[in-house]
Scaffold this motif. Structure first.
Motif, short mmCIF file in Angstrom:
data_model
loop_
_atom_site.label_atom_id
_atom_site.label_comp_id
_atom_site.label_asym_id
_atom_site.label_seq_id
_atom_site.Cartn_x
_atom_site.Cartn_y
_atom_site.Cartn_z
N ILE A 98 12.61 72.37 21.63
CA ILE A 98 11.60 73.22 22.27
C ILE A 98 11.13 74.29 21.29
O ILE A 98 9.94 74.53 21.14
N TYR A 101 8.94 72.78 18.38
CA TYR A 101 7.59 72.37 18.75
C TYR A 101 6.73 73.49 19.32
O TYR A 101 5.52 73.44 19.23
N ARG A 102 7.36 74.51 19.91
CA ARG A 102 6.59 75.55 20.59
C ARG A 102 6.54 76.88 19.84
O ARG A 102 5.93 77.82 20.31
N GLN A 103 7.23 76.99 18.71
CA GLN A 103 7.34 78.27 18.03
C GLN A 103 6.00 78.85 17.63
O GLN A 103 5.09 78.09 17.33
N VAL A 105 8.17 81.14 20.16
CA VAL A 105 8.36 80.95 21.59
C VAL A 105 9.30 82.02 22.15
O VAL A 105 10.23 82.47 21.48
N GLU A 109 10.14 81.32 28.03
CA GLU A 109 9.44 80.03 27.99
C GLU A 109 10.44 78.88 27.83
O GLU A 109 10.29 77.84 28.48
N ILE A 110 11.43 79.08 26.97
CA ILE A 110 12.45 78.05 26.76
C ILE A 110 13.19 77.80 28.07
O ILE A 110 13.38 76.65 28.49
N ILE A 113 11.08 75.88 30.57
CA ILE A 113 11.00 74.45 30.27
C ILE A 113 12.30 73.74 30.59
O ILE A 113 12.31 72.67 31.21
N TYR A 169 2.35 67.36 19.44
CA TYR A 169 2.85 68.18 20.55
C TYR A 169 3.20 69.59 20.11
O TYR A 169 3.55 70.44 20.92
N ARG A 170 3.15 69.84 18.80
CA ARG A 170 3.53 71.13 18.26
C ARG A 170 2.49 72.18 18.62
O ARG A 170 1.30 71.92 18.68
N ASN A 171 2.95 73.40 18.83
CA ASN A 171 2.08 74.53 19.11
C ASN A 171 1.13 74.71 17.93
O ASN A 171 1.57 74.79 16.79
#
Length: 194
Positions: A98, A101-103, A105, A109-110, A113, A169-171
């Protein structure tokens, strides 16, 4: 065959504990430019392949490093028992994915999810050097933002975050460790280096 420049680059890589960028190698070895070093690196990698060396030159975490070829891992591992690969539990891998891919973040948020608290897992990932605090959010209370480290890239054998499987899917806000060239994306496995 090897040449003085190639031998100097090899010597620097041999003693380095972490990947070295061409610019850093140029500084260490007294070369005029990173471009000159890139030429020596290409030649060195080719020479290792031609002679069938037990190690190879890899580009990882924004730099270059000498590594044992995978087929020799079982024997070398016996000598390096104290350098065990990083092993992660499924919840830790999920949290790390997570973040990767989302950094950058937020912890909230973690947790949103994953559906569970993740404070302890975040601490463990930070203790292992895979995750770090990369800033603060502008939200109320200015909570920490988390991201991956160069150690994360090393452990997973990535040149940069662009090599994450399914990078789409990465931010889109992430801009770190640009990768040069192309490579196939492999699934994340927690195998360390030797």
């Amino acid at each position: 065959m090897w040449g003085e420049g190639v031998r100097r680059v090899e010597a620097a890589l041999f003693v380095a504990r972490q990947p070295l960028t061409p610019r850093k190698i140029a500084q260490i070895c007294g070369f005029e430019s990173a471009a000159e070093v890139r030429g020596y690196l290409r030649r060195l990698g080719k020479l290792y392949d031609e002679v069938g060396a037990a190690f190879c030159l890899v580009e990882v975490a924004g730099g270059f490093q000498l590594r044992t070829r995978p087929e020799f891992y079982p024997w070398v591992a016996r000598l390096a028992r104290d350098q065990r690969p990083i092993r992660l539990s499924p919840p830790a891998m999920e949290t790390l994915a997570i973040i990767a891919y989302r950094q950058p973040v937020l912890r909230a948020e973690i947790e949103s999810i994953r559906g569970v608290q993740c404070g302890e897992i975040l601490r463990q990932l930070m203790d292992r050097g895979l995750v770090k605090i990369v800033g603060r959010s502008e939200e109320l209370g200015r909570p920490y933002l988390y991201g991956t480290t160069d150690t994360f890239l090393e452990v997973f054998g990535l040149r940069g975050l662009d090599e994450l499987p399914h990078a789409e899917y990465r931010n889109s806000a992430v801009r770190r460790s640009p990768s040069s060239g192309t490579s196939e994306n492999a699934p994340l496995t927690g195998e360390g280096r030797i």
